[in-house]
Design an enzyme around this catalytic site. Structure first.
Site, mmCIF file in Angstrom:
data_model
loop_
_atom_site.group_PDB
_atom_site.id
_atom_site.type_symbol
_atom_site.label_atom_id
_atom_site.label_comp_id
_atom_site.label_asym_id
_atom_site.label_seq_id
_atom_site.Cartn_x
_atom_site.Cartn_y
_atom_site.Cartn_z
ATOM 1 N N PHE A 178 -15.835 -0.172 17.624
ATOM 2 C CA PHE A 178 -15.199 -0.861 18.752
ATOM 3 C C PHE A 178 -15.123 0.066 19.968
ATOM 4 C CE2 PHE A 178 -12.596 -3.432 15.453
ATOM 5 C CZ PHE A 178 -13.638 -4.328 15.304
ATOM 6 N N PHE A 218 1.310 7.420 11.753
ATOM 7 C CA PHE A 218 0.036 7.257 12.451
ATOM 8 C C PHE A 218 -0.866 6.454 11.502
ATOM 9 C CE2 PHE A 218 0.513 9.362 16.552
ATOM 10 C CZ PHE A 218 1.856 9.639 16.438
ATOM 11 N N ARG A 220 -11.915 -2.904 21.436
ATOM 12 C CA ARG A 220 -10.948 -3.879 20.925
ATOM 13 C C ARG A 220 -9.729 -3.853 21.854
ATOM 14 N NH1 ARG A 220 -8.722 -2.929 14.880
ATOM 15 N NH2 ARG A 220 -7.714 -1.180 15.905
ATOM 16 N N TYR A 259 4.074 -6.625 17.092
ATOM 17 C CA TYR A 259 4.276 -5.795 15.893
ATOM 18 C C TYR A 259 5.077 -4.529 16.244
ATOM 19 C CZ TYR A 259 3.331 -2.265 12.402
ATOM 20 O OH TYR A 259 3.472 -1.236 11.501
ATOM 21 N N ARG A 297 -8.115 8.872 16.262
ATOM 22 C CA ARG A 297 -6.864 8.557 15.573
ATOM 23 C C ARG A 297 -6.490 9.701 14.642
ATOM 24 N NH1 ARG A 297 -6.972 5.512 18.919
ATOM 25 N NH2 ARG A 297 -6.743 3.251 18.995
ATOM 26 N N TYR A 349 0.814 -1.216 0.000
ATOM 27 C CA TYR A 349 0.000 0.000 0.000
ATOM 28 C C TYR A 349 0.856 1.278 0.000
ATOM 29 C CZ TYR A 349 -3.335 3.382 2.127
ATOM 30 O OH TYR A 349 -4.107 4.471 2.423
HETATM 31 N N1 UDP Z 1 -12.263 0.473 14.438
HETATM 32 C C1 UDP Z 1 -13.624 0.215 14.640
HETATM 33 N N2 UDP Z 1 -14.207 -0.775 13.902
HETATM 34 C C2 UDP Z 1 -13.525 -1.518 12.982
HETATM 35 C C3 UDP Z 1 -12.149 -1.235 12.759
HETATM 36 C C4 UDP Z 1 -11.556 -0.241 13.514
HETATM 37 O O1 UDP Z 1 -14.267 0.860 15.459
HETATM 38 O O2 UDP Z 1 -14.123 -2.415 12.373
HETATM 39 C C5 UDP Z 1 -11.612 1.549 15.215
HETATM 40 C C6 UDP Z 1 -10.431 1.077 16.051
HETATM 41 O O3 UDP Z 1 -10.874 0.697 17.324
HETATM 42 C C7 UDP Z 1 -9.562 2.323 16.074
HETATM 43 C C8 UDP Z 1 -9.868 3.026 14.765
HETATM 44 O O4 UDP Z 1 -11.076 2.459 14.287
HETATM 45 O O5 UDP Z 1 -9.951 3.174 17.108
HETATM 46 C C9 UDP Z 1 -8.799 2.802 13.705
HETATM 47 O O6 UDP Z 1 -8.539 1.411 13.617
HETATM 48 P P1 UDP Z 1 -7.659 0.777 12.478
HETATM 49 O O7 UDP Z 1 -7.700 -0.703 12.662
HETATM 50 O O8 UDP Z 1 -8.077 1.334 11.152
HETATM 51 O O9 UDP Z 1 -6.201 1.335 12.734
HETATM 52 P P2 UDP Z 1 -5.283 1.275 14.071
HETATM 53 O O10 UDP Z 1 -5.558 2.553 14.799
HETATM 54 O O11 UDP Z 1 -5.677 0.067 14.835
HETATM 55 O O12 UDP Z 1 -3.911 1.218 13.521
#
Ligand code: UDP
Length: 326
Positions: A209, A170, A283, A142, A222, A13
């Protein structure tokens, strides 16, 4: 004469978008990728080598064949959840195989590398926005692999004269404005593509989540940074470490926090369609807020992120989602 760059993971990507940008800037770009997660269609240079970083012999041949001047390294596994259940896979690939790359560089007298790091190296944030001085205590394998690589590169700098850019991203988001490239992960776990796939009808709903976080609307915040802004920052970082022969460690984010709910609302505005939302549990391992202090990257690289409105980022992602090439 423009330099010859090796982009490891150039079929992925961020790697593919960076390759496109480097080619536009006149660089000679060789892409190396094992195509486990990368896409052949995303390789925009004719100079492509399907080589795995564990294959040091063929790696060395690539360095000699093209007379590589510097390296940009994206090739890594990036699923946080999988890294918890399969740490072996992550340590072998992201650390051991990357050592092959560093040693092949050393043996071929190549000393400059731009490395994909992550804000996950900081672990649980102690304050916000996160600056580069924040302690690095990653909380999952990771993030640990990326932090280990930062430490290893520091040692390679001291012992062998390497100079590197550790770029701590980020949340990478969006797609190429020309619609040629975009995000295509399998499985897809990231919020924006999942919301857009739901709007497209590929999924029944999106689960938020957690709605009880200590944020204005209760959902996680985020910092979403457009992939073309990341690509540009990689080129600037490469030029900086070469021209100054100095290492840099920089956050790459917009400095703007956007909540999960705000992403959903903005996606509905951009697409003009409603999305079916479910509200679920938190999550594991998700901090409530993560956004960057990006003053250092702006100052050191003269970098200005162009995409500062979340709608504009989502619009490029939506364009890709409905016109996907791979
Ligand atoms: N998130 C969510 N539902 C989903 C996937 C992600 O609510 O199906 C939320 C997750 O908890 C985080 C934000 O979206 O707060 C970004 O998540 P992502 O997995 O895209 O990136 P990360 O921050 O984990 O690198």
């Amino acid at each position: 004469m423009k330099k010859t760059l090796l982009v490891a993971g150039g079929a992925g990507y961020i790697g593919s978008h960076t390759t496109k940008h480097l080619l536009q800037q006149g660089y000679d770009v060789v892409v190396l990728d094992n195509l486990v997660y990368g896409h052949q269609e995303a390789v925009l240079t004719e100079k492509f080598e399907k080589v795995d970083l564990k294959d040091k012999e063929n790696l060395d041949k690539v360095f000699k064949k093209y007379n590589i001047d510097a390296v940009i390294h994206f090739a890594a596994y990036t699923y946080v959840g999988e890294s918890v259940t399969s740490p072996s896979k992550y340590y072998w690939n992201n650390v051991v195989n990357t050592l092959n790359l560093l040693d092949t560089m050393r043996e071929n007298d190549v000393k400059h590398i731009v490395f994909s790091s992550t804000c996950a190296t900081y672990g649980n944030p102690k304050y916000m926005p996160l600056d580069e001085k924040h302690s690095q205590q990653p909380i999952n394998p990771y993030g640990k692999t990326k932090f280990m690589m930062e430490q290893i590169m520091e040692d390679y700098e001291n012992a062998y004269g390497f100079k590197y850019a550790a770029l701590r991203y980020f949340n990478a988001a969006g797609a190429d404005k020309d619609g040629q490239l975009g995000e295509s992960h399998n499985p897809e776990t990231h919020l924006i593509p999942l919301v857009l796939k739901t709007i497209k009808g590929e999924r029944d709903n999106i689960t938020v989540f957690g709605t009880d976080y200590d944020t204005p609307d209760g959902t996680c915040i985020r910092d979403y940074i457009h992939v073309e802004d990341l690509a540009n920052a990689h080129r600037l970082a490469l030029e900086k470490i070469i021209s100054d022969n100095k290492t840099v460690k920089l956050n790459l984010g917009t400095g703007i926090g956007t909540s999960v709910k705000e992403i959903i609302d903005a996606s509905e505005r951009v697409t003009g369609k409603k999305v079916s939302v479910k509200y679920g549990e938190r999550r594991a391992g998700d901090p409530s807020q993560l956004f960057a202090a990006n003053d250092e990257a702006k100052r050191v690289l003269n970098w200005i992120p162009k995409y500062t409105k979340i709608e504009d980022i989502i619009e490029t992602a939506w364009n890709w989602e409905i016109n996907k090439k791979f």
